[in-house]
Scaffold this motif. Structure first.
Motif, PDB file in Angstrom:
ATOM      1  N   GLN A  56       0.853  -1.190   0.000  1.00 14.24           N
ATOM      2  CA  GLN A  56       0.000   0.000   0.000  1.00 14.24           C
ATOM      3  C   GLN A  56       0.889   1.239   0.000  1.00 14.24           C
ATOM      4  O   GLN A  56       1.571   1.510   0.990  1.00 14.24           O
ATOM      5  CB  GLN A  56      -0.894   0.005   1.246  1.00 14.24           C
ATOM      6  CG  GLN A  56      -1.794   1.219   1.373  1.00 14.24           C
ATOM      7  CD  GLN A  56      -2.961   1.169   0.416  1.00 14.24           C
ATOM      8  OE1 GLN A  56      -3.617   0.156   0.294  1.00 14.24           O
ATOM      9  NE2 GLN A  56      -3.214   2.246  -0.266  1.00 14.24           N
ATOM     10  N   CYS A 100      -6.831  -3.618  -0.124  1.00 15.32           N
ATOM     11  CA  CYS A 100      -6.563  -2.231  -0.505  1.00 15.32           C
ATOM     12  C   CYS A 100      -7.725  -1.352  -0.073  1.00 15.32           C
ATOM     13  O   CYS A 100      -8.847  -1.827   0.100  1.00 15.32           O
ATOM     14  CB  CYS A 100      -6.344  -2.157  -2.019  1.00 15.32           C
ATOM     15  SG  CYS A 100      -4.903  -3.108  -2.560  1.00 15.32           S
ATOM     16  N   THR A 158      -8.236   2.332  -4.129  1.00 17.27           N
ATOM     17  CA  THR A 158      -7.220   1.544  -4.814  1.00 17.27           C
ATOM     18  C   THR A 158      -7.735   0.129  -5.016  1.00 17.27           C
ATOM     19  O   THR A 158      -8.701  -0.290  -4.381  1.00 17.27           O
ATOM     20  CB  THR A 158      -5.907   1.488  -4.006  1.00 17.27           C
ATOM     21  OG1 THR A 158      -6.156   0.880  -2.753  1.00 17.27           O
ATOM     22  CG2 THR A 158      -5.304   2.863  -3.802  1.00 17.27           C
ATOM     23  N   GLY A 161      -6.183  -4.051  -5.663  1.00 18.23           N
ATOM     24  CA  GLY A 161      -4.998  -4.887  -5.618  1.00 18.23           C
ATOM     25  C   GLY A 161      -4.753  -5.585  -6.942  1.00 18.23           C
ATOM     26  O   GLY A 161      -5.677  -6.115  -7.552  1.00 18.23           O
ATOM     27  N   ASP A 189       0.829  -4.765  -5.801  1.00 21.33           N
ATOM     28  CA  ASP A 189       0.571  -3.430  -5.260  1.00 21.33           C
ATOM     29  C   ASP A 189      -0.907  -3.069  -5.244  1.00 21.33           C
ATOM     30  O   ASP A 189      -1.711  -3.648  -5.947  1.00 21.33           O
ATOM     31  CB  ASP A 189       1.292  -2.361  -6.105  1.00 21.33           C
ATOM     32  CG  ASP A 189       2.777  -2.580  -6.161  1.00 21.33           C
ATOM     33  OD1 ASP A 189       3.405  -2.535  -5.103  1.00 21.33           O
ATOM     34  OD2 ASP A 189       3.296  -2.786  -7.262  1.00 21.33           O
ATOM     35  N   CYS A 190      -1.215  -2.040  -4.441  1.00 23.32           N
ATOM     36  CA  CYS A 190      -2.524  -1.384  -4.504  1.00 23.32           C
ATOM     37  C   CYS A 190      -2.378  -0.220  -5.471  1.00 23.32           C
ATOM     38  O   CYS A 190      -1.541   0.659  -5.265  1.00 23.32           O
ATOM     39  CB  CYS A 190      -2.934  -0.859  -3.127  1.00 23.32           C
ATOM     40  SG  CYS A 190      -3.254  -2.150  -1.915  1.00 23.32           S
TER      41      CYS A 190
END
Length: 129
Positions: free
Chosen positions: A71, A81, A85, A87, A91-92
């Motif tokens: 995050q 997330c 955002t 996922g 990553d988010c």
């Protein structure tokens, strides 16, 4: 403390070198220091609350055997997330830009409808005058 041996981190609270920074602290492999604030992890690293390390996004996935995401806003490994955002593998990602584009379109269409309504009202007024 700057000369802690390999695989250990400088813990400022008691001024010793430790292999595990402990709960609430994160060992940064770049600076070799323990940090209490995830935002202090080196660029590209995220605080992993299980390993107590600042890790690359790929290491977020190994938190307690669950799939976690890096995050960016909090620089932590998270199981889900936040609302803005989503996922994607590691990553988010921010979807705020998509929301902004939709809002601009909605506002533009709204303003266009107002302009058309005003034009129609002026046209009707001119006819009756």
């Amino acid at each position: 403390l700057a000369d802690c041996p390999n695989n250990s981190y400088a813990r400022e609270t008691d001024r010793i070198c430790v292999a595990d920074c402990g709960t609430g602290l994160y060992g940064d492999p770049i600076t070799r220091k323990c940090y209490s604030n995830p935002l202090d992890c080196s660029f590209g690293y995220f605080a992993n609350s299980v390993s107590h390390l600042c890790v690359l996004p790929s290491a977020c996935q190994t938190v307690s055997g669950k799939h976690y995401f890096a995050q960016n806003e909090t620089k932590t490994c998270v199981p889900t997330c936040n609302n803005f955002t989503y996922g994607d593998t590691l990553d988010c990602f921010v979807i705020l830009s998509v929301i902004k584009l939709l809002m601009v379109k909605i506002i533009r269409d709204f303003v266009l409808q107002i302009v058309r309504l005003i034009a129609l009202m002026l046209k009707i007024k001119i006819i009756y005058v």
